[in-house]
Write a protein that holds these residues in place. Sequence first.
Motif, PDB file in Angstrom:
ATOM      1  N   UNK A   3      42.025  30.344  48.114  1.00 62.57           N
ATOM      2  CA  UNK A   3      41.448  31.352  48.994  1.00 62.57           C
ATOM      3  C   UNK A   3      42.521  32.244  49.588  1.00 62.57           C
ATOM      4  N   UNK A   4      42.239  33.531  49.657  1.00 69.25           N
ATOM      5  CA  UNK A   4      43.153  34.472  50.278  1.00 69.25           C
ATOM      6  C   UNK A   4      43.265  34.156  51.768  1.00 69.25           C
ATOM      7  N   UNK A   5      44.451  34.399  52.309  1.00 70.06           N
ATOM      8  CA  UNK A   5      44.669  34.163  53.741  1.00 70.06           C
ATOM      9  C   UNK A   5      44.301  35.417  54.539  1.00 70.06           C
ATOM     10  N   UNK A 215      36.341  38.581  48.894  1.00 65.69           N
ATOM     11  CA  UNK A 215      36.621  39.822  48.160  1.00 65.69           C
ATOM     12  C   UNK A 215      38.050  39.843  47.642  1.00 65.69           C
ATOM     13  N   UNK A 216      38.985  39.386  48.484  1.00 65.42           N
ATOM     14  CA  UNK A 216      40.388  39.353  48.075  1.00 65.42           C
ATOM     15  C   UNK A 216      40.637  38.321  46.983  1.00 65.42           C
ATOM     16  N   UNK A 217      40.061  37.141  47.147  1.00 65.49           N
ATOM     17  CA  UNK A 217      40.291  36.080  46.175  1.00 65.49           C
ATOM     18  C   UNK A 217      39.785  36.464  44.784  1.00 65.49           C
ATOM     19  N   UNK A 218      38.676  37.181  44.738  1.00 62.91           N
ATOM     20  CA  UNK A 218      38.106  37.563  43.435  1.00 62.91           C
ATOM     21  C   UNK A 218      38.899  38.682  42.769  1.00 62.91           C
ATOM     22  N   UNK A 219      39.666  39.427  43.562  1.00 65.11           N
ATOM     23  CA  UNK A 219      40.391  40.573  43.013  1.00 65.11           C
ATOM     24  C   UNK A 219      41.861  40.292  42.753  1.00 65.11           C
ATOM     25  N   UNK A 220      42.360  39.132  43.205  1.00 69.83           N
ATOM     26  CA  UNK A 220      43.799  38.871  43.142  1.00 69.83           C
ATOM     27  C   UNK A 220      44.326  38.808  41.718  1.00 69.83           C
ATOM     28  N   UNK A 221      45.560  39.306  41.545  1.00 67.16           N
ATOM     29  CA  UNK A 221      46.201  39.263  40.219  1.00 67.16           C
ATOM     30  C   UNK A 221      46.472  37.838  39.797  1.00 67.16           C
ATOM     31  N   UNK A 222      46.363  37.586  38.506  1.00 67.49           N
ATOM     32  CA  UNK A 222      46.678  36.276  37.950  1.00 67.49           C
ATOM     33  C   UNK A 222      47.582  36.438  36.749  1.00 67.49           C
TER      34      UNK A 222
END
Length: 222
Positions: A3-5, A215-222
Amino acid sequence: MSDARINPSILAADFVNMQADLARIANADFVHVDVMDNHFVPNLTFGPQMVQRIQETSPVPLDVHLMITDADRWAPGYAELGAASVTFHLEAAEHPVALARRLRQIGSRAGVAVKPTTAVEPLFDVLDEFDQILVMTVEPGFGGQSFLADQLPKLTRLYDEARRRGSQVWLQVDGGISESTIARAAAAGADTFVAGSAVFGAADPDAAIAALRARAASAHRH
């Protein structure tokens, strides 16, 4: 990424009812505390006494962002207050690596921040001296400013360099973060997000935090 912080900024909180507002963000990861001295930035907020009271009443750890001159002298005092994370500006430190080591020695996470006009490349060789790098997406000093999308390439360069070096440094972004901008910052590589009015201005701050995080977690670079 897990999860994004989400770190709500108390610049957008009700200063008269701070304890009540802090209780409304119990599901945040940290509370972002902006310390400004009216010298490094043209605004004045509060100092160690206020930070200590926030530390005593906050349901989540403190992420202190020092927008002050002479960070080498003053930053360790905030770590000694018990702040979980202390971030100073690269532009305000004579010896940033030594200062970061001192903060860690006291027991705080050590962060370094860069203004929009400051390059991040000088940090590449010392990434692991820091626990967090903060890329400002507004000019520091005031809340409620518009998001500077031209800072996103900095995040991407930091993200790529951290991946290349195997660094675990957190990449934080601060300034104009909302549901409409957080995905862009996450896609650029940020994993830690400071949000002010998007949280404290919401009818339900806890729900706003959850929405931003998802929203951030789904968009984060991997």
